[in-house]
Design a protein around this motif. Structure first.
Motif, PDB file in Angstrom:
ATOM      1  N   PHE A  31       0.822  -1.213   0.000  1.00 38.46           N
ATOM      2  CA  PHE A  31       0.000   0.000   0.000  1.00 38.46           C
ATOM      3  C   PHE A  31       0.861   1.270   0.000  1.00 38.46           C
ATOM      4  O   PHE A  31       0.539   2.243  -0.666  1.00 38.46           O
ATOM      5  CB  PHE A  31      -0.959   0.022   1.194  1.00 38.46           C
ATOM      6  N   VAL A  34       2.038   1.606  -3.506  1.00 38.55           N
ATOM      7  CA  VAL A  34       0.921   1.964  -4.402  1.00 38.55           C
ATOM      8  C   VAL A  34       0.565   3.444  -4.240  1.00 38.55           C
ATOM      9  O   VAL A  34       0.378   4.176  -5.223  1.00 38.55           O
ATOM     10  CB  VAL A  34      -0.324   1.085  -4.092  1.00 38.55           C
ATOM     11  N   LEU A  37       3.036   5.660  -5.836  1.00 34.93           N
ATOM     12  CA  LEU A  37       2.887   5.658  -7.295  1.00 34.93           C
ATOM     13  C   LEU A  37       1.694   6.527  -7.710  1.00 34.93           C
ATOM     14  O   LEU A  37       1.827   7.424  -8.548  1.00 34.93           O
ATOM     15  CB  LEU A  37       2.687   4.214  -7.787  1.00 34.93           C
ATOM     16  N   ALA A  85      -3.013 -14.134   0.724  1.00 41.24           N
ATOM     17  CA  ALA A  85      -4.473 -13.994   0.608  1.00 41.24           C
ATOM     18  C   ALA A  85      -5.070 -15.239  -0.037  1.00 41.24           C
ATOM     19  O   ALA A  85      -6.142 -15.714   0.361  1.00 41.24           O
ATOM     20  CB  ALA A  85      -4.812 -12.749  -0.213  1.00 41.24           C
ATOM     21  N   ALA A 142      -3.092   3.250 -14.001  1.00 41.17           N
ATOM     22  CA  ALA A 142      -2.819   2.766 -12.635  1.00 41.17           C
ATOM     23  C   ALA A 142      -4.094   2.866 -11.786  1.00 41.17           C
ATOM     24  O   ALA A 142      -4.403   1.974 -10.989  1.00 41.17           O
ATOM     25  CB  ALA A 142      -1.683   3.565 -12.005  1.00 41.17           C
ATOM     26  N   LEU A 149      -8.648  -3.978  -8.619  1.00 47.20           N
ATOM     27  CA  LEU A 149      -8.297  -4.649  -7.360  1.00 47.20           C
ATOM     28  C   LEU A 149      -9.371  -4.420  -6.308  1.00 47.20           C
ATOM     29  O   LEU A 149      -9.755  -5.343  -5.590  1.00 47.20           O
ATOM     30  CB  LEU A 149      -6.927  -4.169  -6.882  1.00 47.20           C
ATOM     31  N   MET A 153     -11.474  -7.354  -4.500  1.00 46.28           N
ATOM     32  CA  MET A 153     -11.389  -7.504  -3.042  1.00 46.28           C
ATOM     33  C   MET A 153     -12.753  -7.303  -2.365  1.00 46.28           C
ATOM     34  O   MET A 153     -12.961  -7.731  -1.242  1.00 46.28           O
ATOM     35  CB  MET A 153     -10.370  -6.529  -2.446  1.00 46.28           C
ATOM     36  N   ARG A 185     -14.158   2.684  -1.103  1.00 43.52           N
ATOM     37  CA  ARG A 185     -12.900   1.987  -0.861  1.00 43.52           C
ATOM     38  C   ARG A 185     -11.853   2.380  -1.903  1.00 43.52           C
ATOM     39  O   ARG A 185     -10.687   2.638  -1.577  1.00 43.52           O
ATOM     40  CB  ARG A 185     -13.204   0.492  -0.947  1.00 43.52           C
ATOM     41  N   ARG A 317      -8.545  -3.071   7.670  1.00 44.72           N
ATOM     42  CA  ARG A 317      -9.134  -3.630   6.455  1.00 44.72           C
ATOM     43  C   ARG A 317      -9.233  -5.152   6.559  1.00 44.72           C
ATOM     44  O   ARG A 317     -10.190  -5.762   6.100  1.00 44.72           O
ATOM     45  CB  ARG A 317      -8.209  -3.209   5.309  1.00 44.72           C
TER      46      ARG A 317
HETATM   47  C1  HEM Z   1      -0.197  -0.136 -10.690  1.00 49.52           C
HETATM   48  C2  HEM Z   1      -0.225  -1.231 -10.003  1.00 49.52           C
HETATM   49  C3  HEM Z   1      -1.107  -1.493  -8.814  1.00 49.52           C
HETATM   50  C4  HEM Z   1      -1.994  -0.694  -8.180  1.00 49.52           C
HETATM   51  C5  HEM Z   1      -2.369   0.737  -8.503  1.00 49.52           C
HETATM   52  C6  HEM Z   1      -2.559  -1.465  -7.096  1.00 49.52           C
HETATM   53  C7  HEM Z   1      -3.516  -1.001  -6.220  1.00 49.52           C
HETATM   54  C8  HEM Z   1      -4.100  -1.734  -5.225  1.00 49.52           C
HETATM   55  C9  HEM Z   1      -5.220  -1.306  -4.435  1.00 49.52           C
HETATM   56  C10 HEM Z   1      -5.940   0.012  -4.593  1.00 49.52           C
HETATM   57  C11 HEM Z   1      -5.528  -2.277  -3.572  1.00 49.52           C
HETATM   58  C12 HEM Z   1      -6.632  -2.249  -2.512  1.00 49.52           C
HETATM   59  C13 HEM Z   1      -7.931  -2.721  -3.080  1.00 49.52           C
HETATM   60  C14 HEM Z   1      -9.017  -2.678  -2.051  1.00 49.52           C
HETATM   61  O1  HEM Z   1      -8.994  -3.462  -1.131  1.00 49.52           O
HETATM   62  O2  HEM Z   1      -9.937  -1.852  -2.188  1.00 49.52           O
HETATM   63  C15 HEM Z   1      -4.606  -3.343  -3.808  1.00 49.52           C
HETATM   64  C16 HEM Z   1      -4.605  -4.521  -3.139  1.00 49.52           C
HETATM   65  C17 HEM Z   1      -3.953  -5.597  -3.590  1.00 49.52           C
HETATM   66  N1  HEM Z   1      -3.038  -5.660  -4.614  1.00 49.52           N
HETATM   67 FE1  HEM Z   1      -2.334  -4.129  -5.686  1.00 49.52          FE
HETATM   68  N2  HEM Z   1      -1.996  -2.704  -7.072  1.00 49.52           N
HETATM   69  C18 HEM Z   1      -1.134  -2.768  -8.129  1.00 49.52           C
HETATM   70  C19 HEM Z   1      -0.413  -3.867  -8.523  1.00 49.52           C
HETATM   71  C20 HEM Z   1      -0.600  -5.109  -8.030  1.00 49.52           C
HETATM   72  C21 HEM Z   1      -0.044  -6.321  -8.585  1.00 49.52           C
HETATM   73  C22 HEM Z   1       0.840  -6.408  -9.817  1.00 49.52           C
HETATM   74  C23 HEM Z   1      -0.494  -7.340  -7.808  1.00 49.52           C
HETATM   75  C24 HEM Z   1      -0.214  -8.817  -7.915  1.00 49.52           C
HETATM   76  C25 HEM Z   1       0.923  -9.384  -8.139  1.00 49.52           C
HETATM   77  C26 HEM Z   1      -1.292  -6.763  -6.750  1.00 49.52           C
HETATM   78  C27 HEM Z   1      -1.840  -7.472  -5.725  1.00 49.52           C
HETATM   79  C28 HEM Z   1      -2.677  -6.963  -4.787  1.00 49.52           C
HETATM   80  C29 HEM Z   1      -3.354  -7.759  -3.805  1.00 49.52           C
HETATM   81  C30 HEM Z   1      -3.212  -9.261  -3.652  1.00 49.52           C
HETATM   82  C31 HEM Z   1      -4.148  -6.903  -3.062  1.00 49.52           C
HETATM   83  C32 HEM Z   1      -5.095  -7.230  -1.921  1.00 49.52           C
HETATM   84  C33 HEM Z   1      -4.526  -8.113  -0.930  1.00 49.52           C
HETATM   85  C34 HEM Z   1      -5.485  -8.407   0.142  1.00 49.52           C
HETATM   86  O3  HEM Z   1      -6.496  -7.768   0.332  1.00 49.52           O
HETATM   87  O4  HEM Z   1      -5.195  -9.337   0.844  1.00 49.52           O
HETATM   88  N3  HEM Z   1      -1.336  -5.413  -6.901  1.00 49.52           N
HETATM   89  N4  HEM Z   1      -3.726  -2.978  -4.811  1.00 49.52           N
END
Ligand code: HEM
Length: 378
Positions: A31, A34, A37, A85, A142, A149, A153, A185, A317
């Motif tokens: 986070f 992210v 970024l 997860a 992005a 995501l 989620m 969210r 969360r």
């Molecule tokens: C520009 C790239 C990325 C952005 C902007 C981003 C953004 C986010 C955001 C906003 C969340 C929270 C979502 C929510 O719960 O409302 C999140 C969670 C997550 N992201 Fe990323 N993400 C990026 C790349 C990635 C990549 C490449 C992966 C996988 C390899 C990834 C895996 C995850 C996982 C697994 C979660 C949730 C984990 C959980 O709740 O246990 N993300 N991401």
């Protein structure tokens, strides 16, 4: 009728508390990256577009140069929480991922395009060409990944809509709407971007690669951005918390079969308090006349507050997810565990060794010859 697929007969190889601990810590770090970024990119675009002073362009370049590195952290720090997860919530997360499969798999392509655009953005800025539209395109992509995501989620928490969705599209080409928690969210994450982006600028201002004039500009503006968007982040957080179902709110107040989840509720208050501290810190950096010593002190305080804020957020969360799933019959603690201690020990040893290697890498970067940010290119 069972809403969730049957549990995997293979037992978990490590204690649930350990998997959850590693999950929350690595997710909080994802986070932080992210938010850097999402916020740093938008700020760099704005600074490159509105060049009120020479310092604007220096700031845009300073942020942009670091964004491609930040992206590596976004991705590498995303894989561990994804794996944890899937181990803990596979029956829910795999189902929702399949239901939006076409979008879910498209993240890889969108991510690759975003990454390429980031490099183009930096290169155009360094060459003195107009770059804002390239950076803005990367930011929109992005933001869309973030939306996907958030969609997954939240969909993983709604088994009641899965069957209907599958009937509507078995190809995974249908994005669900109608979940009142989804948009708050997602917007919470976007608001957090500018908040963390402001704190990142306060940190950058402590670096010796900026001139005194540039430091003043970067700390002053970064502090004000952190203060203003800290308040927006607070409002978005309160909104996202208020739309949670009553069962979740009760669970986070300690009224479930697991009263310990009241600590996840406390983490919500911890998050709130830390954002307030960051707003005050930002306002101080934004309006005070900082000495070199003071700006160094503020820089590290900004880092600490940012990391702690995201840890609190990840814990809260996690509580929201567990309480939502529990109210629908999915108990994350109800799994057979047969701990394979030799594998757990090996994992922890490699984990610590990995941290050591990263610390060494950081020390190498810190000792490298410094180039002033205002220099044409590095
Ligand atoms: C520009 C790239 C990325 C952005 C902007 C981003 C953004 C986010 C955001 C906003 C969340 C929270 C979502 C929510 O719960 O409302 C999140 C969670 C997550 N992201 Fe990323 N993400 C990026 C790349 C990635 C990549 C490449 C992966 C996988 C390899 C990834 C895996 C995850 C996982 C697994 C979660 C949730 C984990 C959980 O709740 O246990 N993300 N991401």
């Amino acid at each position: 009728m069972h809403l969730f697929p049957a549990v995997d007969p293979i037992p978990l190889p490590a204690p649930i508390w350990l998997l959850k601990l590693l999950h929350v810590v690595t997710l909080a770090l994802h986070f932080v990256a992210v938010e850097m970024l999402l916020g740093g990119l938008l700020l760099a675009v704005l600074f490159s577009l509105f060049r009120g002073s020479p310092q604007s362009l220096v700031t845009a370049r300073a942020l942009a140069r670091r964004l491609t590195v930040v992206m590596t952290f976004v991705i590498n720090l995303a894989v561990p929480p994804l794996l944890f997860a899937q181990v803990l919530y596979g029956r829910a997360l795999y189902t929702s991922s399949v239901l939006i499969g076409l979008y879910w798999i498209s993240i890889i392509a969108i991510l690759t395009l975003t990454y390429w655009l980031l490099y183009r953005f930096t290169a155009r800025l360094e060459a003195g060409k107009a770059a804002w539209w390239v950076g803005l395109s990367a930011w929109v992509l992005a933001g869309f990944i973030a939306r996907l995501l958030s969609t997954n989620m939240t969909l993983m928490l709604r088994p009641e809509v899965w069957r209907e969705m599958y009937s509507a599209s078995s190809m995974g080409a249908y994005l669900p709407t109608g979940d009142p928690t989804l948009t708050p969210r997602w917007l919470l994450m976007l608001a957090g971007g500018l908040f963390i982006g402001g704190l990142w600028m306060v940190y950058l201002a402590g670096r010796s690669t900026f001139t005194a004039e540039e430091k003043k500009f970067v700390a002053g503006l970064g502090g004000k951005i952190a203060a203003v968007f800290g308040l927006v982040y607070l409002a978005a957080g309160l909104w996202a918390a208020s739309v949670q179902p009553d069962a979740v709110k009760a669970g986070l107040a300690g009224q479930s079969i697991y009263p310990l989840y009241k600590f996840a509720g406390f983490a919500g208050y911890g998050w709130l308090a830390l954002v307030v501290v960051a707003v005050l810190l930002g306002a101080f950096a934004g309006f005070a006349n900082l000495s070199a010593r003071m700006s160094g002190w503020l820089a590290w305080s900004a880092v600490l507050v940012a990391v702690l804020t995201e840890i609190m957020f990840a814990v809260y969360r996690d509580g929201v997810r567990d309480m939502t799933l529990l109210s629908k019959g999915y108990d994350v603690w109800d799994r057979v565990v047969v701990t394979n201690w030799s594998v757990v020990g090996l994992f922890l040893a490699l984990f610590v060794a990995g941290l050591g290697v990263v610390a060494w890498l950081v020390s190498v970067v810190a000792r490298a010859k410094k180039v002033m940010e205002g220099a044409a290119s590095i």
